[in-house]
Scaffold this motif. Structure first.
Motif, PDB file in Angstrom:
ATOM      1  N   ARG A   1       6.443 -16.329  10.389  1.00  0.00           N
ATOM      2  CA  ARG A   1       6.565 -16.359   8.929  1.00  0.00           C
ATOM      3  C   ARG A   1       5.388 -15.641   8.273  1.00  0.00           C
ATOM      4  NH1 ARG A   1      10.903 -17.876  10.208  1.00  0.00           N
ATOM      5  NH2 ARG A   1      11.918 -19.870   9.769  1.00  0.00           N
ATOM      6  N   SER A   2       4.196 -15.844   8.811  1.00  0.00           N
ATOM      7  CA  SER A   2       3.008 -15.208   8.232  1.00  0.00           C
ATOM      8  C   SER A   2       3.120 -13.692   8.302  1.00  0.00           C
ATOM      9  CB  SER A   2       1.745 -15.683   8.963  1.00  0.00           C
ATOM     10  OG  SER A   2       1.555 -17.076   8.790  1.00  0.00           O
ATOM     11  N   ALA A   3       3.587 -13.179   9.436  1.00  0.00           N
ATOM     12  CA  ALA A   3       3.761 -11.733   9.576  1.00  0.00           C
ATOM     13  C   ALA A   3       4.845 -11.225   8.634  1.00  0.00           C
ATOM     14  CB  ALA A   3       4.106 -11.390  11.024  1.00  0.00           C
ATOM     15  N   GLU A   4       5.931 -11.961   8.525  1.00  0.00           N
ATOM     16  CA  GLU A   4       7.022 -11.570   7.622  1.00  0.00           C
ATOM     17  C   GLU A   4       6.531 -11.496   6.181  1.00  0.00           C
ATOM     18  OE1 GLU A   4      11.542 -13.078   6.417  1.00  0.00           O
ATOM     19  OE2 GLU A   4      10.432 -14.086   8.024  1.00  0.00           O
ATOM     20  N   ILE A   5       5.737 -12.475   5.784  1.00  0.00           N
ATOM     21  CA  ILE A   5       5.203 -12.495   4.422  1.00  0.00           C
ATOM     22  C   ILE A   5       4.246 -11.331   4.204  1.00  0.00           C
ATOM     23  CG2 ILE A   5       3.714 -13.785   2.837  1.00  0.00           C
ATOM     24  CD1 ILE A   5       4.920 -16.360   4.266  1.00  0.00           C
ATOM     25  N   ALA A   6       3.315 -11.135   5.140  1.00  0.00           N
ATOM     26  CA  ALA A   6       2.282 -10.110   4.973  1.00  0.00           C
ATOM     27  C   ALA A   6       2.845  -8.694   5.033  1.00  0.00           C
ATOM     28  CB  ALA A   6       1.198 -10.293   6.033  1.00  0.00           C
ATOM     29  N   LEU A   7       3.901  -8.495   5.815  1.00  0.00           N
ATOM     30  CA  LEU A   7       4.444  -7.147   5.991  1.00  0.00           C
ATOM     31  C   LEU A   7       5.551  -6.810   4.998  1.00  0.00           C
ATOM     32  CD1 LEU A   7       4.623  -6.996   9.889  1.00  0.00           C
ATOM     33  CD2 LEU A   7       3.098  -5.669   8.415  1.00  0.00           C
ATOM     34  N   TYR A   8       6.521  -7.692   4.857  1.00  0.00           N
ATOM     35  CA  TYR A   8       7.740  -7.354   4.126  1.00  0.00           C
ATOM     36  C   TYR A   8       7.809  -7.965   2.722  1.00  0.00           C
ATOM     37  CZ  TYR A   8       8.834  -6.324   8.986  1.00  0.00           C
ATOM     38  OH  TYR A   8       8.780  -5.858  10.275  1.00  0.00           O
ATOM     39  N   ILE A   9       7.518  -9.252   2.632  1.00  0.00           N
ATOM     40  CA  ILE A   9       7.605  -9.917   1.327  1.00  0.00           C
ATOM     41  C   ILE A   9       6.513  -9.403   0.404  1.00  0.00           C
ATOM     42  CG2 ILE A   9       7.437 -12.152   0.161  1.00  0.00           C
ATOM     43  CD1 ILE A   9       8.817 -13.371   2.647  1.00  0.00           C
ATOM     44  N   ASP A  10       5.319  -9.242   0.928  1.00  0.00           N
ATOM     45  CA  ASP A  10       4.221  -8.686   0.140  1.00  0.00           C
ATOM     46  C   ASP A  10       4.563  -7.287  -0.373  1.00  0.00           C
ATOM     47  OD1 ASP A  10       1.140  -8.646  -0.545  1.00  0.00           O
ATOM     48  OD2 ASP A  10       1.556  -6.776   0.516  1.00  0.00           O
ATOM     49  N   GLN A  11       5.128  -6.450   0.482  1.00  0.00           N
ATOM     50  CA  GLN A  11       5.457  -5.080   0.076  1.00  0.00           C
ATOM     51  C   GLN A  11       6.491  -5.070  -1.048  1.00  0.00           C
ATOM     52  OE1 GLN A  11       4.105  -2.037   1.360  1.00  0.00           O
ATOM     53  NE2 GLN A  11       5.126  -1.280  -0.478  1.00  0.00           N
ATOM     54  N   ALA A  12       7.566  -5.817  -0.871  1.00  0.00           N
ATOM     55  CA  ALA A  12       8.669  -5.775  -1.835  1.00  0.00           C
ATOM     56  C   ALA A  12       8.309  -6.407  -3.173  1.00  0.00           C
ATOM     57  CB  ALA A  12       9.898  -6.467  -1.247  1.00  0.00           C
ATOM     58  N   LEU A  13       7.462  -7.414  -3.154  1.00  0.00           N
ATOM     59  CA  LEU A  13       7.139  -8.117  -4.396  1.00  0.00           C
ATOM     60  C   LEU A  13       5.819  -7.657  -5.002  1.00  0.00           C
ATOM     61  CD1 LEU A  13       8.210 -11.781  -3.527  1.00  0.00           C
ATOM     62  CD2 LEU A  13       9.475 -10.062  -4.835  1.00  0.00           C
ATOM     63  N   LEU A  14       4.764  -7.707  -4.215  1.00  0.00           N
ATOM     64  CA  LEU A  14       3.445  -7.433  -4.786  1.00  0.00           C
ATOM     65  C   LEU A  14       3.166  -5.935  -4.883  1.00  0.00           C
ATOM     66  CD1 LEU A  14       0.686  -9.587  -5.152  1.00  0.00           C
ATOM     67  CD2 LEU A  14      -0.081  -7.545  -3.981  1.00  0.00           C
ATOM     68  N   ARG A  15       3.291  -5.217  -3.774  1.00  0.00           N
ATOM     69  CA  ARG A  15       2.960  -3.781  -3.786  1.00  0.00           C
ATOM     70  C   ARG A  15       3.915  -2.990  -4.674  1.00  0.00           C
ATOM     71  NH1 ARG A  15      -1.958  -4.821  -1.895  1.00  0.00           N
ATOM     72  NH2 ARG A  15      -1.573  -6.756  -0.765  1.00  0.00           N
ATOM     73  N   ASP A  16       5.209  -3.296  -4.580  1.00  0.00           N
ATOM     74  CA  ASP A  16       6.198  -2.471  -5.275  1.00  0.00           C
ATOM     75  C   ASP A  16       6.484  -2.910  -6.707  1.00  0.00           C
ATOM     76  OD1 ASP A  16       6.401  -0.930  -3.035  1.00  0.00           O
ATOM     77  OD2 ASP A  16       8.335  -1.725  -2.381  1.00  0.00           O
ATOM     78  N   ILE A  17       6.259  -4.181  -7.035  1.00  0.00           N
ATOM     79  CA  ILE A  17       6.579  -4.671  -8.377  1.00  0.00           C
ATOM     80  C   ILE A  17       5.316  -5.068  -9.146  1.00  0.00           C
ATOM     81  CG2 ILE A  17       7.844  -6.373  -9.737  1.00  0.00           C
ATOM     82  CD1 ILE A  17       9.731  -4.521  -8.334  1.00  0.00           C
ATOM     83  N   VAL A  18       4.577  -6.033  -8.632  1.00  0.00           N
ATOM     84  CA  VAL A  18       3.422  -6.563  -9.371  1.00  0.00           C
ATOM     85  C   VAL A  18       2.397  -5.475  -9.665  1.00  0.00           C
ATOM     86  CG1 VAL A  18       1.454  -8.144  -9.267  1.00  0.00           C
ATOM     87  CG2 VAL A  18       3.717  -8.915  -8.511  1.00  0.00           C
ATOM     88  N   LEU A  19       2.068  -4.658  -8.664  1.00  0.00           N
ATOM     89  CA  LEU A  19       1.027  -3.646  -8.875  1.00  0.00           C
ATOM     90  C   LEU A  19       1.453  -2.568  -9.863  1.00  0.00           C
ATOM     91  CD1 LEU A  19      -0.644  -3.161  -5.373  1.00  0.00           C
ATOM     92  CD2 LEU A  19      -1.274  -4.674  -7.259  1.00  0.00           C
ATOM     93  N   GLU A  20       2.751  -2.365 -10.026  1.00  0.00           N
ATOM     94  CA  GLU A  20       3.214  -1.401 -11.033  1.00  0.00           C
ATOM     95  C   GLU A  20       2.880  -1.892 -12.436  1.00  0.00           C
ATOM     96  OE1 GLU A  20       4.308   1.901 -12.668  1.00  0.00           O
ATOM     97  OE2 GLU A  20       4.555   1.710 -10.495  1.00  0.00           O
ATOM     98  N   PHE A  21       2.899  -3.199 -12.635  1.00  0.00           N
ATOM     99  CA  PHE A  21       2.509  -3.762 -13.930  1.00  0.00           C
ATOM    100  C   PHE A  21       0.991  -3.859 -14.064  1.00  0.00           C
ATOM    101  CE2 PHE A  21       6.898  -5.076 -13.704  1.00  0.00           C
ATOM    102  CZ  PHE A  21       7.326  -5.073 -15.028  1.00  0.00           C
ATOM    103  N   ALA A  22       0.323  -4.213 -12.979  1.00  0.00           N
ATOM    104  CA  ALA A  22      -1.131  -4.414 -13.030  1.00  0.00           C
ATOM    105  C   ALA A  22      -1.891  -3.097 -13.126  1.00  0.00           C
ATOM    106  CB  ALA A  22      -1.592  -5.189 -11.799  1.00  0.00           C
TER     107      ALA A  22
END
Length: 213
Positions: A100-121
């Motif tokens: 789960r930790s790897a899934e979160i760090a690799l895929y969930i982080d990319q789709a939510l934080l890198r691709d969405i949140v950082l576009e706003f920040a």
């Protein structure tokens, strides 16, 4: 006397917040910032690369040693310090937390934080504008990983079942940042993910770390 842990990263970093959550859960004294020796180190400077060979964040400084990669840091803190365990003793359950930790760090982080949140920040559009067309393009992937989070939670209080783990520490800052977006309510929804995030925010660790400037 136990030496202090230094988390080399700005406090707004989601992965730094994951490490801080682990420290808070285990009662580990720590400092987080970009000045491990008292003088601030600029991102991507030679001094930064001397700490992290790829110029990434965070890194952990403890007992004269440096560790990189958030999941590795969390596992080290769990093994090195007393306090509530952040990984199960059972081999399969422990492997599931790693998975789960790897899934979160690799895929969930990319789709939510890198691709969405950082576009706003940190908008990259003309004149510093948010590229809403890019956000729209990325929303299907964001919704897909949030559906996956809902499936993983099911009726469980935590992402790996009945107990808090390092996987929760990795996931919580990502969801917290998503929820604060203008479209956060739409993405998080009103079901299991929202309820989970509220539980994580109400934990003493969440109240301290997630409300940092």
């Amino acid at each position: 006397m136990e030496s202090s842990v230094y988390i080399f990263a700005p406090t707004f970093s989601s992965f730094a917040r994951s490490v801080m959550l682990c420290c808070e859960e285990k009662g580990i004294h720590y400092t987080c910032g970009m000045a491990p020796a008292g003088t601030e180190i600029r991102s991507k400077s030679p001094e930064h690369f001397a700490i992290h060979p790829y110029g990434k964040l965070p890194a952990l400084l403890h007992d004269g040693q440096i560790l990189i990669e958030t999941s590795t840091i969390c596992r080290y803190l769990d093994a090195r310090f007393d306090g509530p365990a952040l990984q199960p003793a059972d081999p399969l359950e422990r492997a599931r937390v790693d998975e789960r930790s790897a899934e979160i760090a690799l895929y969930i982080d990319q789709a939510l934080l890198r691709d969405i949140v950082l576009e706003f920040a940190f908008p990259k559009g003309a004149d510093g504008q948010i590229r809403l067309d890019k956000v729209q393009e990325r929303l299907p992937a964001a919704r897909s990983v949030l559906k996956r989070v809902r499936e993983l939670l099911a009726d469980n209080p935590f992402i790996c079942g009945r107990d808090y783990s390092m996987a929760d520490a990795l996931l919580t800052p990502i969801l917290d940042y998503v929820a604060r977006l203008p479209l956060g309510d739409e993405l998080i929804g009103s079901g299991a993910v929202k309820e989970y995030l509220e539980r994580m925010r109400q934990r003493p660790s969440g109240q301290k770390v997630l409300n940092m400037a």
